[in-house]
Design an enzyme around this catalytic site. Structure first.
Site, mmCIF file in Angstrom:
data_model
loop_
_atom_site.group_PDB
_atom_site.id
_atom_site.type_symbol
_atom_site.label_atom_id
_atom_site.label_comp_id
_atom_site.label_asym_id
_atom_site.label_seq_id
_atom_site.Cartn_x
_atom_site.Cartn_y
_atom_site.Cartn_z
ATOM 1 N N LYS A 65 -16.239 13.454 16.490
ATOM 2 C CA LYS A 65 -17.049 14.774 16.133
ATOM 3 C C LYS A 65 -17.342 15.055 16.801
ATOM 4 O O LYS A 65 -18.190 15.033 17.380
ATOM 5 C CB LYS A 65 -17.398 14.729 14.582
ATOM 6 C CG LYS A 65 -17.799 15.572 13.405
ATOM 7 C CD LYS A 65 -17.985 15.155 12.319
ATOM 8 C CE LYS A 65 -18.019 16.082 11.360
ATOM 9 N NZ LYS A 65 -18.960 16.175 10.364
ATOM 10 N N SER A 140 -16.796 17.618 6.015
ATOM 11 C CA SER A 140 -16.967 18.384 7.779
ATOM 12 C C SER A 140 -15.879 17.522 9.080
ATOM 13 O O SER A 140 -15.269 18.050 9.425
ATOM 14 C CB SER A 140 -17.805 18.871 7.970
ATOM 15 O OG SER A 140 -18.643 17.767 8.364
ATOM 16 N N SER A 164 -19.208 13.813 3.866
ATOM 17 C CA SER A 164 -17.402 14.735 5.240
ATOM 18 C C SER A 164 -17.325 13.665 5.975
ATOM 19 O O SER A 164 -16.459 14.698 6.609
ATOM 20 C CB SER A 164 -18.602 14.975 6.658
ATOM 21 O OG SER A 164 -19.246 16.787 5.734
HETATM 22 N N1 GLN Z 1 -19.579 19.425 2.143
HETATM 23 C C1 GLN Z 1 -20.382 18.621 2.088
HETATM 24 C C2 GLN Z 1 -21.391 20.264 2.412
HETATM 25 O O1 GLN Z 1 -20.727 21.241 2.915
HETATM 26 C C3 GLN Z 1 -21.324 18.168 3.194
HETATM 27 C C4 GLN Z 1 -21.110 17.930 3.928
HETATM 28 C C5 GLN Z 1 -21.809 16.897 4.671
HETATM 29 O O2 GLN Z 1 -21.119 16.037 4.395
HETATM 30 N N2 GLN Z 1 -21.748 17.620 6.012
HETATM 31 O O3 GLN Z 1 -22.537 20.259 2.687
#
Ligand code: GLN
Length: 464
Positions: A65, A140, A164
């Site tokens: 990532k 994400s 994510s």
């Molecule tokens: N969707 C969640 C957020 O927007 C989790 C994102 C993540 O785990 N990085 O914060």
């Protein structure tokens, strides 16, 4: 070979080998053509594949990532503000991967700074879901999950602050593990919300996600939040079986509104756990309903503090020659809408006069959520839940409705708030789209959730 064929073949047996150079060409060709998913923000050149160690990942291509720092490839966090940024140092996980023989295939797309659930918040365009290109891959870590599901790589690292790694794994039909807080060093992971962030692993199979976890876990003197705990052979847990394991089914994670076909797959998965030798029983986690508001107060508060460093002073390598005016021009408006929304919300909940009402209340709620888990794990070994309420949704559907977007993490944020490990494993398809089942374990209970996921995976494999 079409992408769909690759999705299917990626669930076959572990098949390492090859120098990987041809795969880099494959990735470039596939990503550059009309079939491209925009899963990668950078693909390595053969000369970037430094000579590496001998270990369990020798010759294996792993994607990262793009919030994990690499020296040879840029690290952008999916943000215009870090476009072209080259880290002067490498993340600990990258050094561990190289030591195990892995080759870094490239950097994958993400929601800007990890903020999102669909990979549509990237400054470099959305990633498409390889299973159905009109759908989001989740987020994400959508680029990492799509890269594994498309068969570009068999393993990838993501980060999981509220789901994510697990949610995109579920949407793309692959396996994602978010370990216990402190299991993996975060040295070189660009911070979003420091009390919640964990690096996680994505694999085509439970075995691959577990082996990757084994390689990157362990204490690191450069990250004081990493734990001095021995690292078990997680790859063995993947095939160890679940005879006698007690699996709790938390009623709060199975609301009335769940779609009947989704519920049917979850029920079927429970039956498979029983058939594999587990005992299943209902449990309650009463504070679950407060998880999303609690998470969005804490995550935005921490993000507003962590992102204050992008003030245009420290990351503008080109700036000295061009002067202050140019600096303001370059940095103004460079965060996307979601990041700005969170900085504003986070600054607000931390402001004097509101701090206790919002931040303080959220901290106390977090403790109650963690306590729910402590109580449940006195009764059961692991918990089984849906990973997300629905399968992947169409691109664009939730972009203008942040709350609908936030709710796709309603079942995953609790693990980050409590610091416990969670895993998503495919449990079949709804209308042709993969659905994920989530296993949650007690602190340092990775082996239990891996064993349960391995048993489920084996049961589905027997069907075919
Ligand atoms: N969707 C969640 C957020 O927007 C989790 C994102 C993540 O785990 N990085 O914060």
């Amino acid at each position: 070979m079409s992408l769909q064929d690759k999705v299917l073949s990626s669930s076959e047996v572990l098949n390492f080998g090859g120098s990987g150079f041809r795969s880099l060409d494959d990735i470039k060709e596939l990503e550059g053509g009309r079939e491209g998913l925009n899963a990668f923000l950078a693909v390595a050149e053969p000369e970037d594949l430094e000579a590496c160690g001998q270990g369990p990942l020798e010759g294996v291509m792993v994607a990262l990532k793009d919030n994990i720092c690499t020296k040879r490839l840029p690290t952008t966090c999916g943000s215009r503000i870090l476009k072209g940024y080259r880290s002067p140092y490498e993340a600990t996980v990258v050094r561990r991967l190289r030591r195990a023989g892995a080759l870094i295939a490239g950097k994958t797309n993400l929601d800007e700074f990890g903020m999102g659930s669909s990979t549509e918040n990237s400054a470099f365009g959305p990633t498409l879901n390889p299973v159905d290109r009109s759908l989001v891959p989740g987020g994400s870590s959508g680029g990492s999950a799509a890269a594994v599901a498309a068969g570009y790589v068999r393993m990838a690292l993501g980060s999981d602050t509220g789901g994510s790694v697990r949610q995109p794994a579920a949407f793309c039909g692959v396996v994602g593990i978010k370990p216990t807080y402190g299991r993996i060093s975060r040295y070189g992971l660009i911070a979003f919300a420091s009390s919640l962030d964990q690096i996680g692993t994505i694999g085509a199979t439970v075995l691959e996600a577990s082996l990757l976890l084994e390689v990157v876990s362990g204490h690191d003197t450069r990250d004081s939040t990493s734990a001095e705990k021995p690292v078990p052979r997680y790859r063995d847990a993947a095939v160890q079986g679940i005879e006698g394991m007690v699996v709790g089914i938390p009623t709060e994670y199975f609301p009335e509104q769940l779609d009947p076909p989704v519920r049917a797959l979850l029920d079927d998965a429970c039956e498979r756990l029983v058939a594999a030798g587990a005992e299943v029983r209902p449990v309650s986690l009463p504070h679950t309903e407060f998880a999303i508001p609690c998470y969005y107060v804490l995550a935005t508060a921490e993000a507003s503090s962590n992102l204050a460093r992008y003030d245009g002073v420290r990351f503008g390598a080109r700036l000295p020659a061009e002067g202050l005016d140019r600096m303001y021009e370059l940095t103004r408006g460079n965060f996307g809408a979601e990041v700005k929304r969170r900085i504003m919300l986070g600054t607000y909940v931390l402001s004097s006069g509101y701090y206790d009402a919002y931040y303080g209340t959220a901290q106390r709620t977090r403790a109650s959520i963690a306590h729910d888990f402590t109580a449940a794990f006195n009764e059961v070994d692991v918990l089984f839940t849906p990973t997300s309420p629905t399968p992947a949704f169409p691109l664009g559907e939730r972009v203008l409705d942040p709350v609908a977007m936030y709710l796709s993490d309603v079942f995953t944020v609790t693990a980050n708030l409590a610091g416990i490990p969670g895993l998503s494993v495919p449990i079949g398809t709804v209308g042709g789209l993969p659905l994920g089942g989530q296993l949650l374990g007690p602190w340092w209970g990775e082996s239990h959730i891996i064993a349960a996921a391995g048993a489920l995976e084996a049961s589905y494999r027997e069907d075919t």
